[in-house]
Design an enzyme around this catalytic site. Sequence first.
Site, mmCIF file in Angstrom:
data_model
loop_
_atom_site.group_PDB
_atom_site.id
_atom_site.type_symbol
_atom_site.label_atom_id
_atom_site.label_comp_id
_atom_site.label_asym_id
_atom_site.label_seq_id
_atom_site.Cartn_x
_atom_site.Cartn_y
_atom_site.Cartn_z
ATOM 1 N N ASP A 1 12.314 3.317 10.146
ATOM 2 C CA ASP A 1 11.920 2.280 9.179
ATOM 3 C C ASP A 1 10.917 3.182 7.907
ATOM 4 O O ASP A 1 10.415 3.988 8.293
ATOM 5 C CB ASP A 1 10.926 1.317 9.825
ATOM 6 C CG ASP A 1 10.049 1.975 10.759
ATOM 7 O OD1 ASP A 1 10.322 3.033 11.453
ATOM 8 O OD2 ASP A 1 8.837 1.412 10.545
ATOM 9 N N GLU B 1 6.685 13.955 11.904
ATOM 10 C CA GLU B 1 5.941 13.139 10.750
ATOM 11 C C GLU B 1 5.584 14.132 9.641
ATOM 12 O O GLU B 1 5.209 15.376 9.826
ATOM 13 C CB GLU B 1 4.872 12.249 11.343
ATOM 14 C CG GLU B 1 5.081 11.271 12.243
ATOM 15 C CD GLU B 1 5.424 10.029 11.616
ATOM 16 O OE1 GLU B 1 5.417 9.711 10.318
ATOM 17 O OE2 GLU B 1 5.589 8.982 12.292
ATOM 18 N N HIS C 1 4.184 6.620 1.577
ATOM 19 C CA HIS C 1 3.849 5.354 1.271
ATOM 20 C C HIS C 1 3.564 5.059 -0.403
ATOM 21 O O HIS C 1 3.192 3.934 -0.756
ATOM 22 C CB HIS C 1 2.617 4.798 1.762
ATOM 23 C CG HIS C 1 2.976 4.547 3.475
ATOM 24 N ND1 HIS C 1 2.154 3.672 4.296
ATOM 25 C CD2 HIS C 1 3.691 5.213 4.152
ATOM 26 C CE1 HIS C 1 2.601 3.744 5.404
ATOM 27 N NE2 HIS C 1 3.531 5.019 5.530
ATOM 28 N N ASP D 1 8.362 10.344 4.697
ATOM 29 C CA ASP D 1 8.019 9.712 5.913
ATOM 30 C C ASP D 1 9.215 8.700 6.330
ATOM 31 O O ASP D 1 8.998 7.568 6.081
ATOM 32 C CB ASP D 1 6.607 8.930 5.463
ATOM 33 C CG ASP D 1 6.199 8.090 6.681
ATOM 34 O OD1 ASP D 1 6.478 8.295 7.793
ATOM 35 O OD2 ASP D 1 5.232 7.223 6.463
ATOM 36 N N HIS E 1 10.974 7.989 13.237
ATOM 37 C CA HIS E 1 11.371 6.716 13.032
ATOM 38 C C HIS E 1 12.236 6.638 11.658
ATOM 39 O O HIS E 1 12.090 7.365 10.848
ATOM 40 C CB HIS E 1 9.898 5.773 12.561
ATOM 41 C CG HIS E 1 9.323 6.059 11.616
ATOM 42 N ND1 HIS E 1 9.285 5.540 10.266
ATOM 43 C CD2 HIS E 1 8.388 7.101 11.792
ATOM 44 C CE1 HIS E 1 8.537 6.186 9.575
ATOM 45 N NE2 HIS E 1 7.731 7.030 10.269
ATOM 46 N N GLU F 1 8.103 1.875 13.550
ATOM 47 C CA GLU F 1 6.912 2.880 13.711
ATOM 48 C C GLU F 1 5.904 2.417 12.715
ATOM 49 O O GLU F 1 4.550 2.296 13.174
ATOM 50 C CB GLU F 1 7.169 4.275 13.292
ATOM 51 C CG GLU F 1 5.960 5.126 13.755
ATOM 52 C CD GLU F 1 5.012 5.406 12.489
ATOM 53 O OE1 GLU F 1 3.822 5.896 12.767
ATOM 54 O OE2 GLU F 1 5.164 5.195 11.429
ATOM 55 N N GLU F 2 6.209 1.828 11.438
ATOM 56 C CA GLU F 2 5.203 1.536 10.517
ATOM 57 C C GLU F 2 4.409 0.369 10.750
ATOM 58 O O GLU F 2 3.330 -0.097 10.263
ATOM 59 C CB GLU F 2 5.860 1.343 9.012
ATOM 60 C CG GLU F 2 6.764 2.708 8.595
ATOM 61 C CD GLU F 2 5.709 3.462 8.212
ATOM 62 O OE1 GLU F 2 4.320 3.603 8.311
ATOM 63 O OE2 GLU F 2 5.884 4.881 7.790
#
Lengths: 446, 446
Positions: free
Chosen positions: B128, B217, B416, B159, B126, B193-194
């Site tokens: 995003d 990931e 994150h 990520d 992903h 995805e998030e």
Amino acid sequence: MSRKRLDRVHFDSPAYRRFDTAPTRTKHMKDRIRDAIDQQREAYTALLQEWVQDPTLSGQESRYQHRIADLYRELGLDTDLWEIDIASLKHNPLFHCQRESLAGSPNVVGTWKGTGGGRSLILNGHVDVVPEGDHAQWHQPPYSGEIIDGCLYGRGVTDMKGGNLSAYVAVATLKTLGVRLKGDVILQSVIEEEAGGAGTLAALERGYTADAALLPEPSEQKIFPRQQGSRWFRLKVMGVKAHGGTRYEGVSALEKSVAVIAAIQALEAQRNADLNDPLYEGVPIPLPINLGRIEGGDWPSSVPDEITLEGRIGVGPGETVETAEQALVSAMAALAEQDDWFADHPVEVEFYGACWQPGGIDLDSPLVTQLCNAFERVHGRMPERQASPWGTDGGLLSQYGVPALVFGPGITRLAHFPNEHIRLDDIFDVAEIMALTLIDWCELAD
Amino acid sequence: MSRKRLDRVHFDSPAYRRFDTAPTRTKHMKDRIRDAIDQQREAYTALLQEWVQDPTLSGQESRYQHRIADLYRELGLDTDLWEIDIASLKHNPLFHCQRESLAGSPNVVGTWKGTGGGRSLILNGHVDVVPEGDHAQWHQPPYSGEIIDGCLYGRGVTDMKGGNLSAYVAVATLKTLGVRLKGDVILQSVIEEEAGGAGTLAALERGYTADAALLPEPSEQKIFPRQQGSRWFRLKVMGVKAHGGTRYEGVSALEKSVAVIAAIQALEAQRNADLNDPLYEGVPIPLPINLGRIEGGDWPSSVPDEITLEGRIGVGPGETVETAEQALVSAMAALAEQDDWFADHPVEVEFYGACWQPGGIDLDSPLVTQLCNAFERVHGRMPERQASPWGTDGGLLSQYGVPALVFGPGITRLAHFPNEHIRLDDIFDVAEIMALTLIDWCELAD
């Protein structure tokens, strides 16, 4: 400024015993007072409607206070309307106010000078009302002043414009009847009670004191010779952030908050177990510690690393605000003994916002006796006497050496709530009781 | 669309045993792959810096995705960049997205067609990134792409742009070396995805499936043949408002929330006690229920009458999202048995926001064996195999019958978080392992 600690309750006080010797010299006066009130009842009711329709939220009191000053002048009182200089109060340890300025929010005091030699009495009422909240929960517009089944509706009518009307009517009635008193009666229309009492503090600092004070806050005609103080606090509970899927790598500030909540409950239980005052008889929790707000965390799938709890701790009539604050600080520090986490990450305790001093009057003060007498003559029974579960500006008055009691017509549970209202009959009954009490306390001049 | 339930873990699977028979036919290829990667390492690193410096927050992916499409085309892949019509997904039960529209946020898929007869593989990543949070907690600007001590810094690099680079490098290297594979390799650069996987769902609905999928990931080069799903929930706990001074006249939603928190903890303990999967060995809480947010009450001296709790419940690889939801609903309903309050005022349970399906691959799939083999040839040791503690788009792929495993270079705990970074060496090691695995899985054409 004197900050005198109130004496402990005297259990053998006459005020605890039923007394049958009502004074007789005002006997003929009672009917004249009642008649005079009844004759003006419609006008007084219209006046209350007008007061309620003016939303005197904090910062919006000016028009209302000028109207009050006019009414005081019409009664022939020495009337003092003034703007409060916040700078002059800021260093007073009893000053608690969130506003940066009090400009545009004047206080009003009207003094009915006595002929001399009598006791003086302050009749203190606040004009600020709390926000009306969610309009959807009101059955009528919040500032309608509508009358339904003998009750007048609107924000602030119970807390405490109805009580203010009682005080106004008591003085107006005695003036109408040509009564002259030996002692001064000081009508006070103050701002900012709801946020810590800056208005009453300003009046005290301006020199307005007396031998006692009566505050017609919403007590449902119970007499509160003791008033609980309260202090707002904020607790910050710490944790360690982590992804929710590996939450064991973090420390949940919410789980730690559960221990904090339990410690608050234990502190409340202990403080109430230590209490021994018959005025609290039958009250489930005389000195509550209330946790009113909680907030923390920023994402459903993250471990919250900070939780904020906000509440109020009740301050007993026999203690100081500082004592209550210290009890809370100690309870939070003691958490370290049961969980090492708190040793390294102590709960932050902050005292902020509003503060109400505890207050009261000696139970054997003649004012208590006279008020009970007057109540009995109007209602045919003795009033209930309790310690109030909340603070009023009576605490500030007490701190300045003015013994204060609370007795008013409003309905306690409706204060700050939607559909706030008051029974009009109660307002006029309280006005009658106040007028009789004024005659006894301040004494007739002839 | 097929929604197949994953088989339970096979404890006698060959993937649980150490295996020594690495295939030999790609032996000479390993050094050529490594050399080719090393020759381009600087260019690839610059490419990652460029990717990281483009803040592809949700809704801001367009420029980045067009750049990816160009890169795919330069590799000679059949490149498909398309805007997703949200209306076509809205009624899909697996669709979870807070956005009203996905316009301006295209998906990109690049297919390297095989010569035929081989197994196909999706490499899904992903684009995003989550918001960078408090800039003060970053030692350098969040989108700097700065390199310090062999690590590249920036929001999204772990990520999962670093993992995306591994996949890109694996394909680019094989193409450079003139390798031809029998099976298709499908590079996917997806959005959202998030927030629940709308991008991968759109790719599946567009027809992109394969015999298996690998998602790089941030697993720190652990192999996750099982991926935990998760579901966000919101609980509303009710009380009765009252003044804090008479808090006994109300019911504190906060005190009731303490019981709710305990019930959540008990449910978590019970669900984990029921779990019996060696992939979770040594994990303190395999399927966490995390309470991530709490909020309630509006005034320090009022009893709070509503508390909202938000969290995520882990969904085991062997269960469905619906099963986990039902377990939470039942636990909240069971509160009525211990406290009548909850019988009359049940906790409101709402499932909202993001949802990740659990996913996985059979442990005896050749893909697991081949990936372990390739890992061993690069690192000289066997990889760790675990069940992931969080969801990925692998769950959606599994729901559509595409077995999925997670294996990537990123650092799990930095996803994150401020100062997110990745070790560059790890990216290129993973690229090498991926290239070797592609050769084994898709098979050399000659």
